[in-house]
Design a protein around this motif. Structure first.
Motif, short mmCIF file in Angstrom:
data_model
loop_
_atom_site.label_atom_id
_atom_site.label_comp_id
_atom_site.label_asym_id
_atom_site.label_seq_id
_atom_site.Cartn_x
_atom_site.Cartn_y
_atom_site.Cartn_z
N GLN A 99 3.55 -4.14 25.14
CA GLN A 99 2.43 -5.21 25.44
C GLN A 99 1.35 -3.55 25.60
OE1 GLN A 99 1.66 -8.37 27.76
NE2 GLN A 99 -0.63 -8.29 27.04
N ALA B 44 -14.97 -6.73 30.77
CA ALA B 44 -15.12 -7.35 32.29
C ALA B 44 -14.53 -6.29 32.98
CB ALA B 44 -14.66 -8.34 32.08
N ALA C 289 -10.94 -5.96 31.80
CA ALA C 289 -10.34 -6.16 31.08
C ALA C 289 -10.45 -6.32 30.00
CB ALA C 289 -9.95 -8.48 31.65
N TRP D 102 -10.77 -8.15 25.99
CA TRP D 102 -10.01 -9.10 24.59
C TRP D 102 -9.43 -7.95 23.64
CZ3 TRP D 102 -8.20 -13.88 22.99
CH2 TRP D 102 -8.06 -13.59 21.57
N LEU E 103 -3.97 -8.63 19.27
CA LEU E 103 -2.91 -9.48 20.19
C LEU E 103 -3.13 -10.15 20.40
CD1 LEU E 103 -1.83 -7.06 22.54
CD2 LEU E 103 -0.45 -7.56 21.13
N SER E 104 -4.37 -10.73 19.81
CA SER E 104 -5.18 -12.41 19.40
C SER E 104 -5.41 -11.94 21.48
CB SER E 104 -4.72 -12.92 19.05
OG SER E 104 -5.49 -13.30 17.27
N ALA E 105 -5.21 -12.08 22.33
CA ALA E 105 -4.89 -11.93 23.95
C ALA E 105 -5.86 -11.09 24.40
CB ALA E 105 -3.85 -11.86 24.44
N TRP E 106 -6.30 -11.64 25.72
CA TRP E 106 -7.27 -11.41 26.52
C TRP E 106 -5.37 -9.53 27.17
CZ3 TRP E 106 -12.24 -10.71 28.44
CH2 TRP E 106 -12.59 -11.07 28.26
N PHE F 34 -5.05 -6.94 30.64
CA PHE F 34 -5.31 -6.15 31.97
C PHE F 34 -5.42 -5.11 32.02
CE2 PHE F 34 -7.62 -9.38 33.96
CZ PHE F 34 -7.00 -10.56 34.37
N LEU G 89 -2.61 -7.81 37.77
CA LEU G 89 -3.09 -8.52 37.19
C LEU G 89 -2.85 -9.23 36.29
CD1 LEU G 89 -7.32 -9.18 38.27
CD2 LEU G 89 -5.01 -10.14 39.27
N TRP H 168 -2.32 -11.40 32.32
CA TRP H 168 -3.13 -12.21 31.74
C TRP H 168 -1.66 -13.13 30.86
CZ3 TRP H 168 -4.35 -14.07 26.88
CH2 TRP H 168 -5.25 -14.91 26.67
N ARG I 260 -4.51 -19.37 23.07
CA ARG I 260 -3.72 -18.35 23.49
C ARG I 260 -2.86 -17.86 23.85
NH1 ARG I 260 -7.74 -16.82 19.70
NH2 ARG I 260 -8.71 -19.27 18.64
N TYR I 261 -1.67 -17.04 23.83
CA TYR I 261 -0.41 -16.59 24.82
C TYR I 261 -0.38 -15.17 24.23
CZ TYR I 261 1.15 -21.65 25.34
OH TYR I 261 1.34 -22.60 26.10
N SER I 262 -0.32 -14.51 25.39
CA SER I 262 -0.01 -13.08 25.86
C SER I 262 1.12 -12.91 25.04
CB SER I 262 -0.02 -12.67 26.80
OG SER I 262 0.66 -10.93 27.31
N PRO I 263 1.78 -12.11 24.15
CA PRO I 263 2.71 -11.93 23.98
C PRO I 263 4.07 -12.02 24.87
CG PRO I 263 1.36 -10.29 22.17
CD PRO I 263 0.86 -11.24 23.81
N SER I 264 4.00 -11.60 26.26
CA SER I 264 4.55 -11.11 27.26
C SER I 264 5.43 -13.07 27.88
CB SER I 264 4.35 -10.07 28.19
OG SER I 264 3.50 -8.82 27.40
N GLY J 222 -16.97 -14.49 28.61
CA GLY J 222 -16.68 -12.82 28.29
C GLY J 222 -16.18 -12.08 29.33
N GLY J 223 -14.89 -12.99 29.30
CA GLY J 223 -13.97 -12.27 31.11
C GLY J 223 -13.89 -13.27 31.36
#
Lengths: 110, 116
Positions: free
Chosen positions: A1, A35, A90, A92, A96-99, A101, B45, B47, B59-63, B101-102
């Protein structure tokens, strides 16, 4: 990732200035910025700046954020002992359409 | 004042299921995404994913996709993080966070320990 890259540790003297970096790519930091969060041991993270570089009320003006291309920076002036903490960026990620870190930077105030 | 109050410490066995919660107050719950973030002991951290409580868009992280389920009940301003089959590697602190915004406002965290 795909994630964001932060230096694992930074050490700077009391009352000095520390600059922490966060490097991503055109799909994340370079797209909409980053962020910044601060986390003291044993506590939840706290937002220092949102991705638009807006500082929430209550955050010291000693903290500032900027971005150049795909690298975001957090600058802390007049370092105080209470600034010793872990700092995370962090962003966007549109691919990935994901946040995502960064791995975090441990700031030590000498 | 924005508050996110998470459910308490959980101790579970591998293979068990779990649903933890995050109750929001002090703002319009349906106006902001709520995210879940994992922090393993001594680590950074991660996400995991987020939900729009207004329409349940997720929405999901691929992990983490397929490993957990994020949901919300807007009638009680509460978001959830759920596992069907826990593993020892799910042992971590889990935070919810209101996104603006985060990850802007954070819950106090829920410590999940999975051990036989």
């Amino acid at each position: 990732q795909a994630g964001l890259t932060q230096p694992p540790s930074v050490s700077t003297g009391l009352r000095q200035t520390a600059t922490l970096t966060c490097t991503g790519n055109s799909n994340n930091v370079g797209y909409e910025g980053a962020a910044w969060l601060q986390q003291h041991q044993g506590h939840p993270p706290k937002l220092l700046f949102n991705r638009n570089n807006n500082r929430p009320s209550g955050i010291s003006e000693r903290f500032s954020a900027s971005r150049s291309g795909s690298t975001a920076s957090l600058t802390i002036t007049g370092l105080q002992p209470e600034d010793e903490a872990d700092y995370y960026c962090a962003a966007w990620d549109r691919s990935l359409s994901a946040w995502v870190f960064g791995g975090g930077t441990k700031l030590t105030v000498l | 004042e924005v508050q996110l109050v998470q459910s308490g410490v959980e101790v579970k066995k591998p293979g068990e299921s779990l649903k933890i919660s995050c109750k929001a107050s002090g703002y319009s719950f349906t106006d902001y995404w709520i995210a879940w973030v994992r922090q393993m002991s001594g680590e950074g951290l991660e996400w995991m994913g987020m939900i729009n409580p207004g329409d349940s868009d997720t929405r999901y992280s691929p992990s983490f996709r397929g490993q957990v389920t994020i949901s919300a009940d807007k009638s009680i301003s509460t978001a959830y993080l759920q596992w069907n089959t826990l593993k020892a590697s799910d042992t971590a602190m889990y935070y919810c966070a209101k996104h603006s915004g985060g990850p802007a406002d954070w819950g106090q965290g829920t410590l999940v320990t999975v051990s036989s």
